[in-house]
Design an enzyme around this catalytic site. Sequence first.
Site, PDB file in Angstrom:
ATOM      1  N   CYS A  45    -161.374 -15.487 -14.716  1.00 14.91           N
ATOM      2  CA  CYS A  45    -161.600 -16.937 -14.576  1.00 14.91           C
ATOM      3  C   CYS A  45    -161.148 -17.724 -15.806  1.00 14.91           C
ATOM      4  CB  CYS A  45    -163.080 -17.211 -14.299  1.00 14.91           C
ATOM      5  SG  CYS A  45    -163.681 -16.356 -12.856  1.00 14.91           S
ATOM      6  N   HIS A  77    -165.431 -24.407 -16.523  1.00 15.06           N
ATOM      7  CA  HIS A  77    -165.281 -23.501 -15.368  1.00 15.06           C
ATOM      8  C   HIS A  77    -166.522 -23.658 -14.494  1.00 15.06           C
ATOM      9  CE1 HIS A  77    -164.753 -20.128 -12.867  1.00 15.06           C
ATOM     10  NE2 HIS A  77    -165.575 -19.307 -13.508  1.00 15.06           N
ATOM     11  N   ASN A 130    -167.129 -21.160  -6.808  1.00 15.66           N
ATOM     12  CA  ASN A 130    -166.367 -20.661  -7.957  1.00 15.66           C
ATOM     13  C   ASN A 130    -164.961 -20.271  -7.482  1.00 15.66           C
ATOM     14  OD1 ASN A 130    -165.232 -19.151 -10.001  1.00 15.66           O
ATOM     15  ND2 ASN A 130    -167.076 -17.959 -10.431  1.00 15.66           N
TER      16      ASN A 130
HETATM   17  O1  UT7 Z   1    -166.666 -16.505 -12.962  1.00 13.21           O
HETATM   18  C1  UT7 Z   1    -167.677 -15.560 -13.226  1.00 13.21           C
HETATM   19  C2  UT7 Z   1    -168.293 -15.137 -11.911  1.00 13.21           C
HETATM   20  N1  UT7 Z   1    -169.678 -14.775 -11.863  1.00 13.21           N
HETATM   21  C3  UT7 Z   1    -170.713 -15.567 -12.241  1.00 13.21           C
HETATM   22  O2  UT7 Z   1    -170.567 -16.611 -12.794  1.00 13.21           O
HETATM   23  C4  UT7 Z   1    -172.094 -15.072 -11.907  1.00 13.21           C
HETATM   24  C5  UT7 Z   1    -173.136 -15.527 -12.875  1.00 13.21           C
HETATM   25  N2  UT7 Z   1    -174.479 -15.250 -12.316  1.00 13.21           N
HETATM   26  C6  UT7 Z   1    -175.062 -16.088 -11.448  1.00 13.21           C
HETATM   27  O3  UT7 Z   1    -174.523 -17.125 -11.114  1.00 13.21           O
HETATM   28  C7  UT7 Z   1    -176.436 -15.722 -10.967  1.00 13.21           C
HETATM   29  O4  UT7 Z   1    -176.900 -14.584 -11.646  1.00 13.21           O
HETATM   30  C8  UT7 Z   1    -176.500 -15.462  -9.438  1.00 13.21           C
HETATM   31  C9  UT7 Z   1    -176.302 -16.764  -8.678  1.00 13.21           C
HETATM   32  C10 UT7 Z   1    -175.438 -14.463  -9.017  1.00 13.21           C
HETATM   33  C11 UT7 Z   1    -177.848 -14.920  -9.051  1.00 13.21           C
HETATM   34  O5  UT7 Z   1    -178.881 -15.810  -9.469  1.00 13.21           O
HETATM   35  P1  UT7 Z   1    -180.151 -15.269 -10.269  1.00 13.21           P
HETATM   36  O6  UT7 Z   1    -181.052 -16.402 -10.463  1.00 13.21           O
HETATM   37  O7  UT7 Z   1    -179.640 -14.551 -11.474  1.00 13.21           O
HETATM   38  O8  UT7 Z   1    -180.770 -14.287  -9.216  1.00 13.21           O
HETATM   39  P2  UT7 Z   1    -181.055 -12.733  -9.387  1.00 13.21           P
HETATM   40  O9  UT7 Z   1    -179.779 -11.938  -9.326  1.00 13.21           O
HETATM   41  O10 UT7 Z   1    -181.951 -12.532 -10.578  1.00 13.21           O
HETATM   42  O11 UT7 Z   1    -181.884 -12.444  -8.073  1.00 13.21           O
HETATM   43  C12 UT7 Z   1    -183.160 -13.025  -7.843  1.00 13.21           C
HETATM   44  C13 UT7 Z   1    -183.607 -12.662  -6.452  1.00 13.21           C
HETATM   45  C14 UT7 Z   1    -183.418 -11.188  -6.118  1.00 13.21           C
HETATM   46  O12 UT7 Z   1    -184.491 -10.783  -5.321  1.00 13.21           O
HETATM   47  P3  UT7 Z   1    -185.698  -9.928  -5.964  1.00 13.21           P
HETATM   48  O13 UT7 Z   1    -185.051  -8.705  -6.508  1.00 13.21           O
HETATM   49  O14 UT7 Z   1    -186.260 -10.810  -7.037  1.00 13.21           O
HETATM   50  O15 UT7 Z   1    -186.585  -9.699  -4.805  1.00 13.21           O
HETATM   51  C15 UT7 Z   1    -182.154 -11.152  -5.310  1.00 13.21           C
HETATM   52  O16 UT7 Z   1    -182.095 -10.062  -4.442  1.00 13.21           O
HETATM   53  O17 UT7 Z   1    -182.818 -13.379  -5.489  1.00 13.21           O
HETATM   54  C16 UT7 Z   1    -182.273 -12.458  -4.551  1.00 13.21           C
HETATM   55  N3  UT7 Z   1    -180.982 -12.960  -4.094  1.00 13.21           N
HETATM   56  C17 UT7 Z   1    -180.843 -13.816  -3.073  1.00 13.21           C
HETATM   57  N4  UT7 Z   1    -181.744 -14.389  -2.249  1.00 13.21           N
HETATM   58  C18 UT7 Z   1    -181.273 -15.229  -1.307  1.00 13.21           C
HETATM   59  C19 UT7 Z   1    -179.752 -12.689  -4.604  1.00 13.21           C
HETATM   60  N5  UT7 Z   1    -178.809 -13.356  -3.917  1.00 13.21           N
HETATM   61  C20 UT7 Z   1    -179.469 -14.053  -2.959  1.00 13.21           C
HETATM   62  C21 UT7 Z   1    -179.042 -14.929  -1.952  1.00 13.21           C
HETATM   63  N6  UT7 Z   1    -179.983 -15.499  -1.147  1.00 13.21           N
HETATM   64  N7  UT7 Z   1    -177.748 -15.229  -1.760  1.00 13.21           N
END
Ligand code: UT7
Length: 368
Positions: A113, A253, A283
């Site tokens: 990215c 970004h 993104n």
């Molecule tokens: O260009 C670079 C590309 N990548 C990025 O920029 C990614 C950077 N990271 C992020 O943007 C965030 O970490 C995410 C959006 C990917 C995830 O958000 P988060 O607040 O870090 O969530 P998490 O991974 O800590 O997950 C929290 C909970 C989990 O459930 P449990 O384990 O707490 O029960 C996930 O399984 O949210 C759950 N979860 C979802 N729930 C509903 C993960 N994805 C989803 C979803 N819908 N799409």
Amino acid sequence: MSYAHITGWGMAAPNRVLTNAELERMVETNDEWIVERTGIRERHIARDGETPSTLAVEASWKALSIANLKPNDLDLIICATSTPEYIFPATACLVQNKLGATRAGAFDLLAACTGFIYALDMAAQAIRSGSIESALVIGAETLSRFVNWKDRNTCILFGDGAGAFVLQASEEPGGILSAVLHSDGSGGDLISLPAGGSRHPASEATIRNEMHYIHMDGRGVFRFATRIMAQATREAISAAGLQLQDVRWIIPHQANLRIIEAAARGLKMPLEKFIVNIDRYGNTSTASIPIAVCEAVADGRLKAGDKIVLPSFGAGLTWGALAVQWSGPLPVERKVRPAYYRILARLRSFLRRMWLRLEGWIWGRDKV
Ligand code: UT7
């Protein structure tokens, strides 16, 4: 000394829009979670036949028309992409051919990215060194082709699109003022596309193990991104000899609204100073910054003379930022120098060809 000005810009996004409501029917997720955790409401998805090069060409024609250049005026095309059409040939060469930019060198640049920032710096350096006068820098992606549509951790995030800038030499100060580029390969496993390269060539096993999709440790990438975005922005500002208060816009970004909010907090700047359009595109990797820039110019927020910073991060890990004084198209009188140099370059190459012929003739005669 030459300065590298951004004199043309263009963007393209597929017409097909995928909303959070539609994603709710595909994976276990909901609009509220996606908007709260990422800021994304919808993203554009390429249809069959739409590829990075078709999107790039659409964006490039717009950029060339604003810069008032023809494809044949281009010396160099750099395509930054995380989703090239092939490992080789380069997507930049596909674009070069479709545009008919017969004089231009063309290559792809992979810094995920952050690629668009890296590519802008490479083109600006080539212009400042005097080796070229104009370049087309592209960020183009069809990430949707590498997303596992069953993985809710990633499929909600990414979208497709392209953006292109024309860069030109001018003696007028401005344009790309500074660049800071960083990398840390020890974080390479935080976000990767494991199969399809020479380490894990495509095979039944790579497909069975879903290695041809984007793999990501979302929390890890999030922690890294929130740490470096404000830091890279400050570095670019200071390298350009500017102060934070000189900056009109930060155009980051677009990966996650919470990452942009963290950068705003880190810089002690209001979020209103940031151009944000992640809600409508998700993104789009290398395309996210040029698309946001194009929209800011189109709606009148970004004006000639404004000083802006473009910070980015991505897989690799890579990150960096550019400070730019926004130019707009070069007025005709500012193009005089490139034209003069073009004539000189032609004369030089003509004299060189003549000299080589003369040398050949002398050597040939000696042998006889
Ligand atoms: O260009 C670079 C590309 N990548 C990025 O920029 C990614 C950077 N990271 C992020 O943007 C965030 O970490 C995410 C959006 C990917 C995830 O958000 P988060 O607040 O870090 O969530 P998490 O991974 O800590 O997950 C929290 C909970 C989990 O459930 P449990 O384990 O707490 O029960 C996930 O399984 O949210 C759950 N979860 C979802 N729930 C509903 C993960 N994805 C989803 C979803 N819908 N799409």
